[in-house]
Design a protein around this motif. Sequence first.
Motif, mmCIF file in Angstrom:
data_model
loop_
_atom_site.group_PDB
_atom_site.id
_atom_site.type_symbol
_atom_site.label_atom_id
_atom_site.label_comp_id
_atom_site.label_asym_id
_atom_site.label_seq_id
_atom_site.Cartn_x
_atom_site.Cartn_y
_atom_site.Cartn_z
ATOM 1 N N ASP A 18 0.866 -1.171 0.000
ATOM 2 C CA ASP A 18 0.000 0.000 0.000
ATOM 3 C C ASP A 18 0.906 1.226 0.000
ATOM 4 O OD1 ASP A 18 -2.266 -1.687 0.372
ATOM 5 O OD2 ASP A 18 -1.815 -1.752 2.506
ATOM 6 N N TYR B 158 2.846 -5.689 -7.621
ATOM 7 C CA TYR B 158 1.636 -4.864 -7.695
ATOM 8 C C TYR B 158 1.674 -3.856 -6.569
ATOM 9 C CZ TYR B 158 -0.332 -7.461 -3.731
ATOM 10 O OH TYR B 158 -0.550 -8.013 -2.489
ATOM 11 N N HIS C 180 -1.097 -1.066 -4.322
ATOM 12 C CA HIS C 180 -2.365 -0.392 -4.076
ATOM 13 C C HIS C 180 -1.998 1.062 -3.767
ATOM 14 C CE1 HIS C 180 -4.193 -4.479 -2.645
ATOM 15 N NE2 HIS C 180 -4.148 -4.369 -3.945
ATOM 16 N N VAL C 181 -2.242 1.945 -4.711
ATOM 17 C CA VAL C 181 -1.851 3.350 -4.561
ATOM 18 C C VAL C 181 -3.065 4.163 -4.147
ATOM 19 C CG1 VAL C 181 -0.766 5.329 -5.661
ATOM 20 C CG2 VAL C 181 -0.133 3.018 -6.379
ATOM 21 N N THR D 218 -0.399 10.095 -7.869
ATOM 22 C CA THR D 218 -1.059 8.786 -7.858
ATOM 23 C C THR D 218 -0.979 8.148 -9.237
ATOM 24 O OG1 THR D 218 -2.561 9.347 -6.047
ATOM 25 C CG2 THR D 218 -3.285 7.622 -7.554
ATOM 26 N N ARG D 219 -1.256 8.925 -10.278
ATOM 27 C CA ARG D 219 -1.178 8.385 -11.638
ATOM 28 C C ARG D 219 0.228 7.894 -11.962
ATOM 29 N NH1 ARG D 219 -4.546 12.884 -12.719
ATOM 30 N NH2 ARG D 219 -2.755 14.104 -13.479
ATOM 31 N N ARG E 147 0.783 4.573 -10.219
ATOM 32 C CA ARG E 147 -0.033 3.514 -10.804
ATOM 33 C C ARG E 147 0.544 3.066 -12.153
ATOM 34 N NH1 ARG E 147 -6.102 5.627 -8.954
ATOM 35 N NH2 ARG E 147 -5.917 4.811 -6.822
ATOM 36 N N GLU E 148 1.090 4.007 -12.890
ATOM 37 C CA GLU E 148 1.754 3.627 -14.139
ATOM 38 C C GLU E 148 2.992 2.781 -13.861
ATOM 39 O OE1 GLU E 148 2.476 7.371 -15.969
ATOM 40 O OE2 GLU E 148 0.351 7.705 -16.509
ATOM 41 N N ALA F 148 3.430 0.893 -11.224
ATOM 42 C CA ALA F 148 2.940 -0.408 -10.756
ATOM 43 C C ALA F 148 2.501 -1.281 -11.915
ATOM 44 C CB ALA F 148 1.780 -0.209 -9.780
ATOM 45 N N ALA F 149 1.811 -0.687 -12.893
ATOM 46 C CA ALA F 149 1.348 -1.457 -14.046
ATOM 47 C C ALA F 149 2.527 -2.034 -14.821
ATOM 48 C CB ALA F 149 0.491 -0.573 -14.951
#
Length: 388
Positions: free
Chosen positions: A256, A283, A285-286, A313-314, A317-318, A320-321
């Motif tokens: 997280d 992975y 969780h952001v 956040t973006r 998440r990028e 993480a992807a």
Amino acid sequence: MLNTCTVTSTADDEVRQVVRRIHRESPEARIVVTGCYAQRAPEEIAALPGVWLVAGNSHKTQIPDLVSAGAPYHGQIEVGDIFEQRDFLAGPVEDGIGGRTRPNLKIQDGCNNRCSFCIIPYVRGRSRSSPADDVVAQVRRLAAKYREVVLSGINLGRWGRDLDSRLRLVHLVRRLLDETEVERLRLSSVEPMDFSDELLELMARSGRIAEHVHAPLQSGSDRVLRRMHRKYRPRHYAGRIEKARELMPNCAVGADVMTGFPGETAEEFEESRAFIESLPFTYLHVFTYSERPGTPAAEAASQVPMETRKRRTRTLRELAARKNREFRESMVGRTLSAVTIEDGLTAVSGNYLKIELAATREPNRMVDVKIGGLTEDGLSEAGALRVL
């Protein structure tokens, strides 16, 4: 009856929307609201049309009696001091919710930490554990029906310490392996420093524990972690993740992470991003920081603009992807052990990857799956086209 969360303002908003929709569609319905939002702000909820009873976590077990007695007026509030709660209170889990094939067994509640951003201790109370004998008995019953059981808690790594200062989560896990027939145990989320060498070594050695390490990080910046009142520094966290990967080279590694914590500078965010980049996460969780009334962080003067929070956040998440895709690509050609889920068309691997099956299989079975390729968010089985 609605059981609520309050970990973010979004969660609160969703509760209010649901209450209003229920009242609009069924004006005569008597709505009962419980859970964390009810514990934190009962008056807010009681003021909503249609709400008949608000029972905080302190009174959750009394709801049957309160309902049967009948509330004398709209918006009755039953909330007490959650820190007075000493017992672990949770109903026994006999089945997976909604027909799910991986039941979630809560064995710990509450938290003794006081992270500056977190409302959870104030709505869940002190750390409390389900007695070991009760956990063993429940896992034994679940193992007769299900292949995998997920152990969960608010602060799972603290299990047992309120029962006996010498007890640790690893002792319970060892008992479950010795005294039940469960085929696979999965630990949902454990604070980084509670992933002891002993626990990680047991996970790597057992074969019956999912190779899945989820350790909340929140930030990779030392200064931000200090302001958060987290009890580790980035080097400590990295040591635990590196140890896990050393023992379990193919394990899932999740965390997280929070963006936009009060005072987070561009430099601190970059420290966090670079730290995350350096570790083998599969992975994330952001979460975008959300002010929680009653917490020290919410009173800080240096709140980060919401636009900046969301941009950060973006970015994560990028990141993480990309890391998730790289991990999935490394699984192509391997054979993974997985549990088939409800639809019979999908399975979840021990290292927490969703696998699209080539042919329908009976749900709730442990299967070995040869990985042929990637899907948009998971893996696909090698072999023939799916047979429906």
